[in-house]
Design a protein around this motif. Sequence first.
Motif, short mmCIF file in Angstrom:
data_model
loop_
_atom_site.label_atom_id
_atom_site.label_comp_id
_atom_site.label_asym_id
_atom_site.label_seq_id
_atom_site.Cartn_x
_atom_site.Cartn_y
_atom_site.Cartn_z
N CYS A 10 0.73 -1.02 -0.42
CA CYS A 10 0.05 0.64 0.07
C CYS A 10 1.08 1.37 0.23
CB CYS A 10 -1.05 -0.18 0.81
SG CYS A 10 -0.27 0.40 3.19
N ASN A 12 -0.75 4.95 0.34
CA ASN A 12 -0.86 5.95 0.69
C ASN A 12 -0.74 6.74 1.21
OD1 ASN A 12 -3.63 7.84 0.08
ND2 ASN A 12 -4.50 7.02 1.52
N ASP A 14 -0.71 7.51 4.15
CA ASP A 14 -0.24 7.12 5.82
C ASP A 14 1.22 6.47 5.59
OD1 ASP A 14 -1.68 8.02 7.92
OD2 ASP A 14 -1.33 6.46 8.35
N CYS A 15 1.02 5.27 5.05
CA CYS A 15 1.39 3.53 4.40
C CYS A 15 3.13 4.79 4.02
CB CYS A 15 1.47 2.96 3.88
SG CYS A 15 -0.18 2.55 4.73
N MET A 45 -3.40 1.23 -3.80
CA MET A 45 -3.23 2.75 -2.75
C MET A 45 -3.74 2.83 -1.70
SD MET A 45 -7.72 2.83 -4.23
CE MET A 45 -8.65 1.38 -4.04
N CYS A 46 -4.80 1.64 -1.24
CA CYS A 46 -4.82 1.84 0.46
C CYS A 46 -6.04 0.55 1.19
CB CYS A 46 -5.63 3.38 0.51
SG CYS A 46 -6.12 3.18 2.91
N PHE A 47 -5.67 0.15 1.73
CA PHE A 47 -6.07 -1.39 2.34
C PHE A 47 -6.94 -1.09 3.58
CE2 PHE A 47 -2.15 -3.32 0.70
CZ PHE A 47 -2.93 -3.85 -0.17
N GLY A 48 -7.35 0.15 3.80
CA GLY A 48 -7.81 0.93 5.17
C GLY A 48 -7.31 0.68 6.82
N ALA A 49 -5.78 0.26 6.85
CA ALA A 49 -5.58 -0.83 7.87
C ALA A 49 -4.22 0.45 7.57
CB ALA A 49 -5.25 -2.45 7.68
N CYS A 50 -4.28 1.11 7.57
CA CYS A 50 -2.56 2.45 7.42
C CYS A 50 -2.25 2.42 9.45
CB CYS A 50 -3.26 3.70 7.43
SG CYS A 50 -4.76 4.19 6.01
N ASN A 55 1.15 -2.16 4.71
CA ASN A 55 1.49 -3.79 4.26
C ASN A 55 1.68 -4.30 3.15
OD1 ASN A 55 -1.41 -3.63 6.78
ND2 ASN A 55 -1.67 -2.07 6.10
S1 FES Z 1 -1.76 3.62 3.38
FE1 FES Z 1 -0.84 1.67 3.57
S2 FES Z 1 -3.42 0.85 4.37
FE2 FES Z 1 -3.95 2.80 4.02
#
Ligand code: FES
Lengths: 109, 416
Positions: A10, A12, A14-15, A45-50, A55
């Motif tokens: 991921c 996004n 955050d990560c 893009m993002c798994f919703g577990a930032c 991840n």
């Molecule tokens: S950016 Fe890693 S899960 Fe949202």
Amino acid sequence: MPVSQSCLVCQNIDCKSRGSEQLAAELQQKIAAKGLTDVDVKPYMCFGACQEGPNVVIYPEKNWYAHVKSEDLDDIVAHLAGAPHVQRLDTIDSSLKELIYQLLDTGVF
Amino acid sequence: MEGILFPKGVVEGREGLKEYQARGGYEALAKALKGSPEEVIQVVSDAGLRGHGGAGFPTGKKWQFTREAPEQPRYLVMNGGEDEPGSRKDRVLLENLPHLVIEGAVLGAFAIGAGKAYLYINAKYETAIKSINDALSEAKAAGYWGEKILGSNYDLDFEIIAAPHNYVAGEDTAVLEVIEGRKPQPRQKPPFPVTVGLFGKPTSVNNVETLANVPRIMLKGADWYRGFGTKDCPGTMLFSLNETEDVNTPGIYELPFGTPMRHLIENCGGGMKDGKKIKAIMPASPSSAYLPADKIDTPLDPNAMRDAGSMLGCGVVHIVREGDSIVDELVRITEFFAAESCAQCPACQMETKSLAMLMKRVQQKQGNQAMLDQFGKLLAFNKGKGFCNLIAMPGPPIESALKLFPADFQALLPNA
Ligand code: FES
Ligand SMILES: Cc1cc2nc3c(=O)[nH]c(=O)nc-3n(C[C@H](O)[C@H](O)[C@H](O)COP(=O)(O)O)c2cc1C
Ligand code: SF4
């Protein structure tokens, strides 16, 4: 050789701020070094577990590794090469896993 | 028709202090200062004024909560963040009726006992900011704010804050973050701003249009106000009829709550351009459910809209024409929310980005039935998992479109 597994990392905000770009690059190198030509690394893009990121989701096999650090990559690559999956990185809630796996199963990615 | 905000219909052109005074401007303030703040709250509560910023919370109650919160000092914040696509009702008020807005803000500040009020205005609205700035100078010179307002013991200071122009910067706690000098990111609630708001102190955040209603309510009384609109939802609202090529005369119209939507579209908007037919109507663009064309007579009232399956929000009425693709619309909408998500809640990031990606695939004829099934699952899974309501906003448009226009989606599946 056709790709049989993809490592989705991921990327996004955050990560990324936790180094997921660098992590993806390192993972790519280690996979190449191991000679695993049927595995690729792709950004997701993002798994919703930032909060639990970065991840790495291995698909279509469906293994999800959370809180992945540089030190964990050798174990992940070993797993890709046939070793059992890395239990200590498997911490994600099963309902979130199911949602994301279903989404991936639609072929959207 | 007589309105509350615009007595002679929405007119463009700035009203100066003299003109405003000539029609009773600042008389409500003089009247209020002779009584108590509690009386202002009482009149506003009796009138049944609700917030015009989208959520419809009773304004009297919000002021009462703020006033009764134990901490001091208290703040009033006028929310003119307005960055919703197609909405410019607050801009019209700020530019044209700056004194009405300022008098409303002074009354609100007096009601809650605030010594300082912030006027938060979208930075893109340069004319509005200038208009308010000039009006503040005129009003201060006339003694309507500053120290010992109109000879009373009440002091009030104002400050204008230029708001960053992204959608979430209008959310009330994001507004507070910006005023405190940080990025526009909503806070986790509770606590609500009425108890822990700006700089941690009790704060009432009120929409521009909400405040603009207050002077005339104070001057003419609750019963006069209740002469407009419906029993449950008295008053009027500024409706934005989409500024695209859909209707003959797009614009901002002030109508009493309960007016049939048909009146807005056919009488105010002059009907559809080129005789096009209506396919669907979204009463609160971009985040409400679509209504089918045969619901055109639904009253413009929050309860009636809810019963019809949608909502009134802040009245940006958007029309979909016969022949327009609902999927193209939804691509725009989902991409908007994906871009506007402020990125602090993982669930919101994942949801808004996934919805946009899926919708794009469907539009590009790369979809399948399993993808269509994911929309509802993603929305249900992420429900309530964000700090603000943005996470819920893509839901109603998508789910109503899937229900009302399944053929639009099916036609795009490759094996159709
Ligand atoms: S950016 Fe890693 S899960 Fe949202
Ligand atoms: C994503 C988002 C954006 C918002 N944008 C605005 C806005 O631009 N202006 C506004 O007055 N309220 C906006 N709101 C609503 C505010 O949070 C708040 O409810 C409102 O300012 C309260 O004023 P009212 O009681 O007068 O309606 C927004 C809410 C959300 C969730
Ligand atoms: S729900 Fe979305 S927009 Fe709202 S605070 Fe969370 S990330 Fe930001």
